[in-house]
Scaffold this active site. Structure first.
Site, short mmCIF file in Angstrom:
data_model
loop_
_atom_site.label_atom_id
_atom_site.label_comp_id
_atom_site.label_asym_id
_atom_site.label_seq_id
_atom_site.Cartn_x
_atom_site.Cartn_y
_atom_site.Cartn_z
CB SER A 1 -3.54 2.98 -3.57
OG SER A 1 -4.64 2.11 -3.58
CD GLN B 1 -2.55 -1.17 -6.28
OE1 GLN B 1 -3.76 -1.20 -6.45
NE2 GLN B 1 -1.77 -0.24 -6.80
#
Length: 314
Positions: free
Chosen positions: A95, A253
């Site tokens: 992440s 993302q």
């Protein structure tokens, strides 16, 4: 031996992280000073003195974790003579750790990475009003089962896979109503435990679209260079080096799944034998060993860690 450097994500933060690095190495102190200056705040003081609640705020935790990772990298490069290009075959990050990986590989400047992550944290927090979203970790099942649970729990609300962390740990994210249904539905699918996560927003799901839009705007204004080694990107679980593809995938993302199990699988399939977790905590080293037992995994977050790992890195 082919090596990969991996960079931790949110949840690995802890009050005091990076302090010993700063006290021991001038190169690490420089990183924390540069991040403080880029953000116009004494983030390092929050990192070292807390309170924990302030450090855990998404807008602080994200640049703070990147700062510790980059401090370790700067120490390796400037004080130990270990450059990324000659040491690692790939980089990857979980992440927000993808920004750390890209900064380490020279795709971003340190200042740009800090400012982007501050904005990313703020945008993620603002995307969904507090209390309307939630996340839950499903323990004991893999991606296939998690997808079935998410589909059943949705019932018209958002519920999707946020993190495919390892073969028996998948995180779901979405509206609170849907996530509240997961525990009961999970029992019928063999979920050993549905563990609610103490997060302030439902990351990596469609509810984050406003944050994705904000990041698209911010990233359009930042120079991205080709990384000195390829980055294995979260949302596609393969190596990328093209700056425009990197830009596009960082936007994707925000709402997409962190395919960490597949990212580590890609590393192992590409011949990587040693994974080095660069930064705070030991989460990714533990995941690597559970994803592929043939991998050697080492965490570098303190001066002692760095010294112990040097024989494996030279």
């Amino acid at each position: 031996m082919p090596r990969a450097f991996v960079f931790p994500g949110q949840g690995s933060q802890d009050v005091g992280m990076g302090r010993e690095l700063a006290e021991t190495f001038a190169a690490a102190r420089e990183v924390f000073d540069e991040v403080d200056e880029a953000l116009g705040q004494k983030l390092s003081r929050i990192m070292w003195d807390g309170p924990k609640e302030t450090l855990t705020l998404t807008e602080n935790a994200q640049p703070a974790l990147m700062a510790v990772s980059m401090a370790v990298m700067r120490v390796l490069e400037r004080e130990k003579g270990i450059g990324l290009a000659g040491t690692a075959t790939y980089v990857a990050g979980h992440s927000l750790g993808e920004y750390s990986a890209l900064a380490a590989a020279g795709a971003f400047s340190l200042a740009d990475a800090a400012r982007l992550l501050k904005l990313r944290g703020q945008a993620m927090q603002k995307a969904v009003p507090v209390g309307q979203g939630a996340m839950v970790a499903l323990l004991g099942v893999g991606l296939d089962v998690a997808e079935k649970v998410a589909a059943e729990a949705a019932q018209g609300d958002v519920c999707q896979v946020a993190n495919d962390n390892e073969p028996t740990q998948v995180v779901l994210s979405g509206s609170k109503a849907a996530i509240d249904r997961v525990a009961e539905i999970g029992k019928a699918h063999g979920v050993r435990r549905a563990l609610p996560l103490p997060v302030s927003a439902p990351f990596h799901c469609a509810l984050m679209q406003p944050a994705a839009d904000a990041m698209a705007d911010a990233l359009s204004k930042v120079t991205i260079h080709a990384p000195v080694v390829p980055v294995v990107a979260n949302v596609v679980a393969r190596a990328v080096s093209d700056p425009e593809e990197i830009r596009r995938l960082l936007v994707a993302q925000v709402t997409g799944t962190v395919r960490w199990r597949e990212c580590v699988g890609f590393l192992a399939a590409s011949g990587v034998t040693d994974v080095f977790e660069i930064g705070s905590g030991k989460v990714l080293a533990g995941l690597a060993k559970r994803i592929d037992k043939t991998l050697e995994a080492t965490s570098l977050g303190t001066p002692a860690d760095i010294e112990a790992a040097l024989p494996k890195l030279v």
